[in-house]
Design an enzyme around this catalytic site. Sequence first.
Site, PDB file in Angstrom:
ATOM      1  N   CYS A  53       6.221  -5.787  -6.646  1.00  0.00           N
ATOM      2  CA  CYS A  53       7.179  -6.053  -5.584  1.00  0.00           C
ATOM      3  C   CYS A  53       7.641  -7.457  -5.450  1.00  0.00           C
ATOM      4  O   CYS A  53       8.308  -7.728  -4.761  1.00  0.00           O
ATOM      5  CB  CYS A  53       6.614  -5.392  -4.330  1.00  0.00           C
ATOM      6  SG  CYS A  53       6.177  -3.849  -4.249  1.00  0.00           S
TER       7      CYS A  53
ATOM      8  N   HIS B 277      11.498  -0.897   1.598  1.00  0.00           N
ATOM      9  CA  HIS B 277      10.906  -1.636   0.742  1.00  0.00           C
ATOM     10  C   HIS B 277      11.566  -1.385  -0.623  1.00  0.00           C
ATOM     11  O   HIS B 277      11.297  -0.491  -1.175  1.00  0.00           O
ATOM     12  CB  HIS B 277       9.544  -1.427   0.671  1.00  0.00           C
ATOM     13  CG  HIS B 277       8.634  -2.286  -0.038  1.00  0.00           C
ATOM     14  ND1 HIS B 277       9.054  -3.403  -0.915  1.00  0.00           N
ATOM     15  CD2 HIS B 277       7.208  -2.677  -0.516  1.00  0.00           C
ATOM     16  CE1 HIS B 277       8.167  -4.044  -1.364  1.00  0.00           C
ATOM     17  NE2 HIS B 277       7.125  -3.409  -1.402  1.00  0.00           N
TER      18      HIS B 277
ATOM     19  N   GLU C  40      -1.506 -10.515   6.191  1.00  0.00           N
ATOM     20  CA  GLU C  40      -0.575 -11.438   6.044  1.00  0.00           C
ATOM     21  C   GLU C  40      -0.417 -12.264   7.342  1.00  0.00           C
ATOM     22  O   GLU C  40      -0.181 -13.495   7.467  1.00  0.00           O
ATOM     23  CB  GLU C  40       0.800 -10.767   5.891  1.00  0.00           C
ATOM     24  CG  GLU C  40       2.132 -11.947   5.486  1.00  0.00           C
ATOM     25  CD  GLU C  40       3.327 -11.229   5.340  1.00  0.00           C
ATOM     26  OE1 GLU C  40       4.159 -12.076   4.751  1.00  0.00           O
ATOM     27  OE2 GLU C  40       3.455 -10.127   5.229  1.00  0.00           O
TER      28      GLU C  40
ATOM     29  N   HIS D 109       6.178 -10.379   3.910  1.00  0.00           N
ATOM     30  CA  HIS D 109       6.120  -9.148   3.154  1.00  0.00           C
ATOM     31  C   HIS D 109       6.481  -8.126   3.944  1.00  0.00           C
ATOM     32  O   HIS D 109       7.238  -6.984   3.751  1.00  0.00           O
ATOM     33  CB  HIS D 109       5.120  -9.383   2.313  1.00  0.00           C
ATOM     34  CG  HIS D 109       5.032  -8.270   1.195  1.00  0.00           C
ATOM     35  ND1 HIS D 109       6.047  -7.950   0.324  1.00  0.00           N
ATOM     36  CD2 HIS D 109       4.399  -7.218   1.010  1.00  0.00           C
ATOM     37  CE1 HIS D 109       5.844  -6.932  -0.449  1.00  0.00           C
ATOM     38  NE2 HIS D 109       4.704  -6.526  -0.138  1.00  0.00           N
TER      39      HIS D 109
ATOM     40  N   LYS E 286      12.087  -5.644   6.299  1.00  0.00           N
ATOM     41  CA  LYS E 286      11.755  -4.325   5.807  1.00  0.00           C
ATOM     42  C   LYS E 286      11.802  -3.384   6.900  1.00  0.00           C
ATOM     43  O   LYS E 286      12.290  -2.046   6.407  1.00  0.00           O
ATOM     44  CB  LYS E 286      10.484  -4.392   5.072  1.00  0.00           C
ATOM     45  CG  LYS E 286      10.285  -5.067   3.869  1.00  0.00           C
ATOM     46  CD  LYS E 286       9.053  -4.850   3.058  1.00  0.00           C
ATOM     47  CE  LYS E 286       9.107  -5.463   1.673  1.00  0.00           C
ATOM     48  NZ  LYS E 286       8.786  -7.026   2.010  1.00  0.00           N
TER      49      LYS E 286
ATOM     50  N   PHE F 134       1.599  -5.077  -6.036  1.00  0.00           N
ATOM     51  CA  PHE F 134       0.505  -4.381  -6.571  1.00  0.00           C
ATOM     52  C   PHE F 134      -0.076  -5.140  -7.568  1.00  0.00           C
ATOM     53  O   PHE F 134       0.840  -5.697  -8.632  1.00  0.00           O
ATOM     54  CB  PHE F 134       0.779  -3.166  -6.830  1.00  0.00           C
ATOM     55  CG  PHE F 134       0.975  -1.897  -5.909  1.00  0.00           C
ATOM     56  CD1 PHE F 134       0.776  -2.236  -4.499  1.00  0.00           C
ATOM     57  CD2 PHE F 134       1.560  -0.809  -6.065  1.00  0.00           C
ATOM     58  CE1 PHE F 134       0.882  -1.491  -3.393  1.00  0.00           C
ATOM     59  CE2 PHE F 134       1.572   0.142  -5.106  1.00  0.00           C
ATOM     60  CZ  PHE F 134       1.442  -0.132  -3.764  1.00  0.00           C
TER      61      PHE F 134
END
Length: 417
Positions: free
Chosen positions: A165, A342, A316, A305, A337, A403
């Site tokens: 991502c 996403h 985060e 994110h 998002k 990831f």
Amino acid sequence: MELKRVVVTGLGALTPIGNNIQEYWDGLVNGKSGCAPITYFNTEKFKTKFACEIKNFTVTDFIDRKEARRLDKFAQYAIVASDEAIKDSGMDLDKVDKSRVGVIWGAGIGGLETFQQEVTSFTKGDGTPRFNPFFIPKMIADIAPGHISIRNGFMGPNFTTVSACASSANAMIDALNYIRLGHSDVIVTGGSEAAVTQAGMGGFNAMHALSTRNDSPEAASRPFDATRDGFVLGEGAGALILEEYEHAKARGAKIYAEIVGGGLSADAHHMTAPHPEGIGVIAVMNNCLKNAGLQPEDVDAINTHGTSTPLGDVAELKAITKVFGNHAKTLNINSTKSMTGHLLGAAGAIEAIASILAIEHSIVPPTINHTTVDENIDPSLNLTLNNAQKREIKVAMSNTFGFGGHNACVLFKKLDE
């Protein structure tokens, strides 16, 4: 060696809330949800039955029918967004030195639909390997920048970055550095993804990564909300034209913002879960600030994110508090998002565009769908909940993580002449 300054001179977007830059921005500031029941396939046997699909899109309005058949959706999306960005930049392609124009593109997965179709067809046959001759060229993740360069004759650096991502954020940082170091004058950068497929949905469901809020999909992407239960899969593309400042000024280009820094780090912790204390995120934001020569107090807004996962959102925000200290309470923090879902490898690009447009318009898009306070999140943080907020933004940060523990952070600044 003195580094070149790099600016943004063109933007293009194809997203679940708008099929061009203006539609995308309108969707963001109005808190539009792009999530709805999936239309691409029968979801009866799937745990999650919704996603953020591209809507009202006919590829042959943009690409010749014969060519479009030879492209996976992710490459189609890349071409459409990059065409808009190139046109927006005002570059005269007959005058530009194309050996000094490159394409650096991000894709976390690439041609997943093509792979799914070809392998499924093969398994239904008699075992004879009958594959479409375009199977491999349609599937491979690096093909999108190849098509963009062929379409426009760009002969500079050409490759794809793959970091899940974080892919398109990595692409932007690579593009920034190629121009800074004088290797290129212009880079078309960004990312695209088209993973709303049976394989994509099934795979992420098996990981328990996706929201299963099937009774109210439009509210399923809810970053920072106590009832969040996973991310919502999206698709699309974002494209940016990065250009050396003097080159842009010489041709009288419109300049949206300056890209002043990029940071990278690794969590080195877990295949999919973030470090609970956000140590990799702390490192990437500090690295980005150092790269830009800025202090935490210089930043006005952060597009996080913020995927709407139970662990990720908290980690985060902890990291932001650690890096920014008391200044964190004065920031506008948001997650777009909540509206787009996403977009995996394209997330960094479309979220960077949101940050750039926030600088231009002095508006921070909202984090929508927030109804319930999470006791694990500092209540003094301004998460820009449910409604856009007006404020002057001189510096905006965009965070993107993938990831594998891949972290990328980009900083944009209102141009100082």
